[in-house]
Write a protein that holds these residues in place. Structure first.
Motif: not given
Length: 326
Positions: A304-309
Motif C-alpha cells: 500500500i503506497d503513501p497515497t493509499g493505492r
C-alpha cells in the motif's frame, strides 16, 4: 417461455454479480520484464521493486520514478533460479533465495552482503530484519530457521511437524510467525525459541504475515479459512469474508496502522480487506502473462503506497497500482 425468461434473468443476475466482484480502477502499470519473472518483491511503501528473471538476473526498480536503479546480477555462480525474495521493512536490505542458498543485498549500494547455503532442506519462504543481519527461512524439512548473520547465532524452531510454507519476521528481528503443512501457525520469540501464540487451522497453512508493529497476525490455510489474529489476546480479530472457495494466498501485507490487509493469489486476484471486520473493500484482477498457456499470473507481492493505492507485483513481470473505491 417461462423457463426461457427465467434462464435469461439468471444470466443477467450472474453478469451483474460478476461485475461487482471485481473493480476496474487500474491507476498505473509498469511492465518491468515482459517475459516474466521468477520472483517479485515490493517495498512496504510500494516504491521499490526487486525482481528476478532467468534472462536478466536480479534487478532493482524505482516505481515512483519508473527507472531501473541497479542490476544486481545472478545470485550465485551457477545461475540457479531465484524463487523467493523480500525487501526489509525500512527498504535498506533485501534477501533472495534459490532452493538451496540465499543472499543478502544492501540496496542503498547495490551490493551483495554474502551468499549462504542450506544443506538440510529446501527453502520455501524467507524474511529479513531492518538491519539486514537477521533472517528467517521456512524449510521443507519442517524447520523454521532463524540466523543472526552478524553473530553467527542459529536457532532451529522445531515445533512444526511438516513443511513450513510461509514465514514472517518482525522488523527488529525479535519475533517470528511461521505456518506449515501441519495445520498450525506459531508466533514465537527468535531470542528464546519460545512459542508465544499458537493459531490452529483445519488444513495446511499457505500464508502468514505479521503486522509491522505487532498488532495483528494473519494466517490462511488452503481451504476456506483466513484469519486476522489479535496478538495482544491471541484470539481472532476477524475472518476474511471470501467470495471464492478454496482460496490460496500467495502474498499478504497489512497497512502501516494495521486497519487494512491486502492479499494476492496465484490466480491473479488482488484483494483489499478491513482488518476489524474481515469485510472485502476492493478486488481486482492483475494482468496476465501473455506468453503462457493458458495466460496467467501469480501475485508474488502486494503493498500500500503513501497515497493509499494498492500496488501488486506478479510473475508476469508487471506491477500495477489500484484505487480502492470506498
Amino acid at each position: 417461455m417461462r423457463q426461457f425468461v427465467g434462464s435469461i434473468c439468471l444470466i443477467l443476475t450472474l453478469l451483474a454479480l460478476s461485475g461487482c466482484f471485481h473493480s476496474t480502477r487500474e491507476a498505473q502499470r509498469w511492465t518491468l520484464q515482459p517475459d516474466g519473472v521468477t520472483s517479485f518483491s515490493l517495498s512496504r511503501d510500494g516504491r521499490f521493486a526487486l525482481i528476478a528473471s532467468t534472462k536478466q538476473g536480479i534487478l532493482l526498480w524505482d516505481l515512483m520514478h519508473n527507472r531501473q536503479l541497479a542490476e544486481l546480477g545472478d545470485q550465485d555462480p551457477d545461475k540457479n533460479t531465484v524463487i523467493a525474495s523480500q525487501i526489509s521493512d525500512n527498504n535498506r536490505y533485501a534477501i533472495t533465495a534459490t532452493s538451496q542458498n540465499f543472499a543478502v543485498w544492501d540496496l542503498a549500494w547495490g551490493t551483495s552482503e554474502g551468499l549462504w547455503s542450506i544443506s538440510d532442506g529446501i527453502i520455501r519462504d524467507l524474511d529479513i530484519s531492518n538491519n539486514g543481519q537477521k533472517v528467517l527461512l521456512g524449510l521443507s524439512n519442517g524447520k523454521a530457521l532463524f540466523v543472526d548473520l552478524g553473530t553467527g547465532r542459529r536457532l532451529e524452531f522445531l515445533a512444526h511437524k511438516e513443511k513450513v510454507n510461509s514465514v514472517s519476521l518482525s522488523p527488529n528481528g525479535k519475533f517470528a510467525l511461521s505456518g506449515g503443512n501441519d495445520h498450525n501457525a506459531y508466533f514465537w520469540s527468535t531470542e528464546s525459541g519460545q512459542i508465544l501464540n499458537e493459531f490452529p487451522h483445519e488444513h495446511r497453512i499457505t500464508r502468514v504475515e505479521l503486522h509491522r508493529n505487532g498488532k495483528y497476525a494473519f494466517s490462511a490455510d488452503g481451504d476456506d479459512s483466513a484469519i486476522i489474529w489479535d496478538l495482544a489476546t491471541g484470539k481472532p480479530q476477524s475472518e476474511l469474508r471470501m467470495f471464492h472457495r478454496h482460496s490460496n494466498f500467495s502474498s499478504a501485507r497489512f497497512s502501516d496502522d494495521g486497519s487494512k490487509l491486502v492479499t494476492g493469489t496465484p490466480g491473479r486476484r488482488v484483494e483489499y480487506w478491513d482488518s476489524e471486520t474481515g469485510s472485502n473493500i476492493g478486488r481486482w484482477l492483475a494482468e496476465e502473462q501473455q506468453n503462457t498457456r493458458p495466460p496467467s499470473a501469480v501475485v508474488y507481492d502486494v503493498a500500500i503506497d503513501p497515497t493509499g493505492r494498492i500496488i501488486s507485483g506478479t510473475s508476469a513481470g508487471i506491477a500495477q497500482a489500484w484505487i480502492a473505491e470506498n
